[in-house]
Scaffold this motif. Sequence first.
Motif, PDB file in Angstrom:
ATOM      1  N   ASP A 201       0.821  -1.213   0.000  1.00 35.41           N
ATOM      2  CA  ASP A 201       0.000   0.000   0.000  1.00 35.41           C
ATOM      3  C   ASP A 201       0.855   1.263   0.000  1.00 35.41           C
ATOM      4  O   ASP A 201       0.505   2.256  -0.645  1.00 35.41           O
ATOM      5  CB  ASP A 201      -0.924   0.003   1.223  1.00 35.41           C
ATOM      6  N   ALA A 202       1.987   1.219   0.720  1.00 39.87           N
ATOM      7  CA  ALA A 202       2.867   2.386   0.753  1.00 39.87           C
ATOM      8  C   ALA A 202       3.458   2.667  -0.623  1.00 39.87           C
ATOM      9  O   ALA A 202       3.592   3.835  -1.019  1.00 39.87           O
ATOM     10  CB  ALA A 202       3.972   2.176   1.779  1.00 39.87           C
ATOM     11  N   ASP A 203       3.810   1.630  -1.339  1.00 44.44           N
ATOM     12  CA  ASP A 203       4.349   1.823  -2.680  1.00 44.44           C
ATOM     13  C   ASP A 203       3.300   2.420  -3.613  1.00 44.44           C
ATOM     14  O   ASP A 203       3.610   3.284  -4.447  1.00 44.44           O
ATOM     15  CB  ASP A 203       4.857   0.486  -3.218  1.00 44.44           C
ATOM     16  N   ARG A 204       2.058   1.983  -3.472  1.00 44.67           N
ATOM     17  CA  ARG A 204       0.975   2.533  -4.289  1.00 44.67           C
ATOM     18  C   ARG A 204       0.727   3.999  -3.951  1.00 44.67           C
ATOM     19  O   ARG A 204       0.561   4.835  -4.844  1.00 44.67           O
ATOM     20  CB  ARG A 204      -0.295   1.711  -4.059  1.00 44.67           C
ATOM     21  N   VAL A 205       0.725   4.334  -2.675  1.00 48.85           N
ATOM     22  CA  VAL A 205       0.499   5.715  -2.251  1.00 48.85           C
ATOM     23  C   VAL A 205       1.638   6.623  -2.713  1.00 48.85           C
ATOM     24  O   VAL A 205       1.417   7.780  -3.092  1.00 48.85           O
ATOM     25  CB  VAL A 205       0.330   5.772  -0.720  1.00 48.85           C
ATOM     26  N   THR A 206       2.864   6.109  -2.696  1.00 48.39           N
ATOM     27  CA  THR A 206       4.000   6.910  -3.170  1.00 48.39           C
ATOM     28  C   THR A 206       3.802   7.328  -4.618  1.00 48.39           C
ATOM     29  O   THR A 206       4.063   8.486  -4.986  1.00 48.39           O
ATOM     30  CB  THR A 206       5.302   6.105  -3.025  1.00 48.39           C
ATOM     31  N   GLY A 207       3.343   6.410  -5.439  1.00 53.04           N
ATOM     32  CA  GLY A 207       3.074   6.755  -6.834  1.00 53.04           C
ATOM     33  C   GLY A 207       1.987   7.796  -6.977  1.00 53.04           C
ATOM     34  O   GLY A 207       2.088   8.713  -7.812  1.00 53.04           O
ATOM     35  N   LEU A 208       0.934   7.716  -6.164  1.00 57.73           N
ATOM     36  CA  LEU A 208      -0.144   8.707  -6.240  1.00 57.73           C
ATOM     37  C   LEU A 208       0.328  10.079  -5.768  1.00 57.73           C
ATOM     38  O   LEU A 208      -0.084  11.107  -6.321  1.00 57.73           O
ATOM     39  CB  LEU A 208      -1.330   8.237  -5.387  1.00 57.73           C
ATOM     40  N   LEU A 209       1.167  10.115  -4.751  1.00 57.92           N
ATOM     41  CA  LEU A 209       1.694  11.396  -4.281  1.00 57.92           C
ATOM     42  C   LEU A 209       2.565  12.060  -5.340  1.00 57.92           C
ATOM     43  O   LEU A 209       2.493  13.282  -5.546  1.00 57.92           O
ATOM     44  CB  LEU A 209       2.498  11.190  -2.996  1.00 57.92           C
ATOM     45  N   GLU A 210       3.388  11.274  -6.008  1.00 56.39           N
ATOM     46  CA  GLU A 210       4.237  11.836  -7.057  1.00 56.39           C
ATOM     47  C   GLU A 210       3.409  12.318  -8.239  1.00 56.39           C
ATOM     48  O   GLU A 210       3.741  13.337  -8.860  1.00 56.39           O
ATOM     49  CB  GLU A 210       5.251  10.792  -7.501  1.00 56.39           C
ATOM     50  N   CYS A 211       2.335  11.619  -8.559  1.00 53.32           N
ATOM     51  CA  CYS A 211       1.456  12.080  -9.645  1.00 53.32           C
ATOM     52  C   CYS A 211       0.747  13.381  -9.287  1.00 53.32           C
ATOM     53  O   CYS A 211       0.406  14.169 -10.173  1.00 53.32           O
ATOM     54  CB  CYS A 211       0.430  10.994  -9.975  1.00 53.32           C
ATOM     55  N   ASP A 212       0.518  13.614  -7.986  1.00 50.46           N
ATOM     56  CA  ASP A 212      -0.133  14.841  -7.547  1.00 50.46           C
ATOM     57  C   ASP A 212       0.847  16.007  -7.445  1.00 50.46           C
ATOM     58  O   ASP A 212       0.448  17.121  -7.108  1.00 50.46           O
ATOM     59  CB  ASP A 212      -0.808  14.609  -6.190  1.00 50.46           C
ATOM     60  N   GLY A 213       2.135  15.760  -7.714  1.00 50.33           N
ATOM     61  CA  GLY A 213       3.123  16.826  -7.686  1.00 50.33           C
ATOM     62  C   GLY A 213       3.895  16.944  -6.398  1.00 50.33           C
ATOM     63  O   GLY A 213       4.670  17.893  -6.222  1.00 50.33           O
ATOM     64  N   ILE A 214       3.713  16.022  -5.450  1.00 49.30           N
ATOM     65  CA  ILE A 214       4.444  16.051  -4.178  1.00 49.30           C
ATOM     66  C   ILE A 214       5.718  15.230  -4.358  1.00 49.30           C
ATOM     67  O   ILE A 214       5.676  14.000  -4.447  1.00 49.30           O
ATOM     68  CB  ILE A 214       3.584  15.486  -3.029  1.00 49.30           C
ATOM     69  N   LYS A 215       6.838  15.922  -4.400  1.00 51.16           N
ATOM     70  CA  LYS A 215       8.127  15.252  -4.622  1.00 51.16           C
ATOM     71  C   LYS A 215       8.886  15.000  -3.323  1.00 51.16           C
ATOM     72  O   LYS A 215       9.698  14.083  -3.252  1.00 51.16           O
ATOM     73  CB  LYS A 215       8.989  16.096  -5.572  1.00 51.16           C
ATOM     74  N   ASP A 216       8.643  15.850  -2.307  1.00 51.19           N
ATOM     75  CA  ASP A 216       9.348  15.709  -1.035  1.00 51.19           C
ATOM     76  C   ASP A 216       8.592  14.698  -0.178  1.00 51.19           C
ATOM     77  O   ASP A 216       7.668  15.050   0.569  1.00 51.19           O
ATOM     78  CB  ASP A 216       9.446  17.067  -0.334  1.00 51.19           C
ATOM     79  N   ILE A 217       8.970  13.439  -0.272  1.00 52.38           N
ATOM     80  CA  ILE A 217       8.306  12.349   0.452  1.00 52.38           C
ATOM     81  C   ILE A 217       9.341  11.664   1.332  1.00 52.38           C
ATOM     82  O   ILE A 217      10.375  11.216   0.841  1.00 52.38           O
ATOM     83  CB  ILE A 217       7.675  11.323  -0.512  1.00 52.38           C
ATOM     84  N   LYS A 218       9.051  11.608   2.621  1.00 53.33           N
ATOM     85  CA  LYS A 218       9.919  10.910   3.565  1.00 53.33           C
ATOM     86  C   LYS A 218       9.125   9.810   4.258  1.00 53.33           C
ATOM     87  O   LYS A 218       7.895   9.833   4.280  1.00 53.33           O
ATOM     88  CB  LYS A 218      10.516  11.883   4.581  1.00 53.33           C
TER      89      LYS A 218
END
Length: 333
Positions: free
Chosen positions: A220-237
């Motif tokens: 689920d975390a890997d899936r959410v990471t992809g959605l965050l990057e598609c929304d323009g959020i690049k700073d993910i920790k």
Amino acid sequence: MFSLQLLPRTPNPSSSIYSPNPFKSLNPKILKPSKQTFKPKPHKPATIQSVLQWNRKPQLAGDTPRVVVITSGKGGVGKTTTTANVGLSLARLGFSVVAIDADVGLRNLDLLLGLENRVNYTVVEVLNGDCRLDQALVRDKRWSNFELLCISKPRSKLPIGFGGKALTWLVDALKAREEGSPDFILIDCPAGIDAGFITAITPANEAVLVTTPDITSLRDADRVTGLLECDGIKDIKMIVNRVRTDMIKGEDMMSVLDVQEMLGLALLGVIPEDSEVIRSTNRGYPLVLNKPPTLAGLAFEQAAWRLVEQDSMQAVVVEEEPKKRGFFSFFGG
């Protein structure tokens, strides 16, 4: 939060951060050299003293206010616990924080903070014109620079028009307050990747992904990471929660290094498994306020410190030294 500065036993006036003579308050009898001479043994290292630097404060990086969404995708991994403890840690460091519980109908952040009896108005009343924004903000009595804002009351439904644009308007209203905008706006994201998730991540420009070292949470975390990057959020920790070193040594749980290699995200913190979490949740008293502090509480404080300075940590592999084999090892001894 503090850091350690290692100093030799011989006092050096130039190495202190408090006064020219840091040992001035000590007993002069202790500092007086003895008449007897001791020959140091060559195989023993010299004793080292440590001086605590309590006046060290993290330097706030980035433009304020920093809007951070705390998400995971999977439920029950510790998003709300992370929001409460990291938010109060930021407040204890001297930064103004507004925590938004974006979980509609299933809010729990007020329970973890012990503020459930003080929530009289929510964002729904603000949007309907029934109250002002400052009336919906609940200020914590322990730390006045920490405020809570709930989207709706339990078992209530949001208006059809409420979405990402409404939450973005809310964040802009917090920025334009007369008393000044907060340094951090933390958004507690609901579980799943449905409309509530999309609404919560819309105004954010940073994300903290909370996961546990199990395969279901990592998927689920890997899936959410992809959605965050598609929304323009690049700073993910990433924060790895509920880590058990005994299971990692027994190879029954993935290590933090394995989790970091699978997700490819910067590591913000590692939270060990702690039974005190359940006690603090039931009391409405976050871990970071416990005295003496617990291991999980200290880990949350360190994660908040790195969040302020936009720093990260690196997981390493610690190899155990091989056991020495004696003469009777040939016979199975």
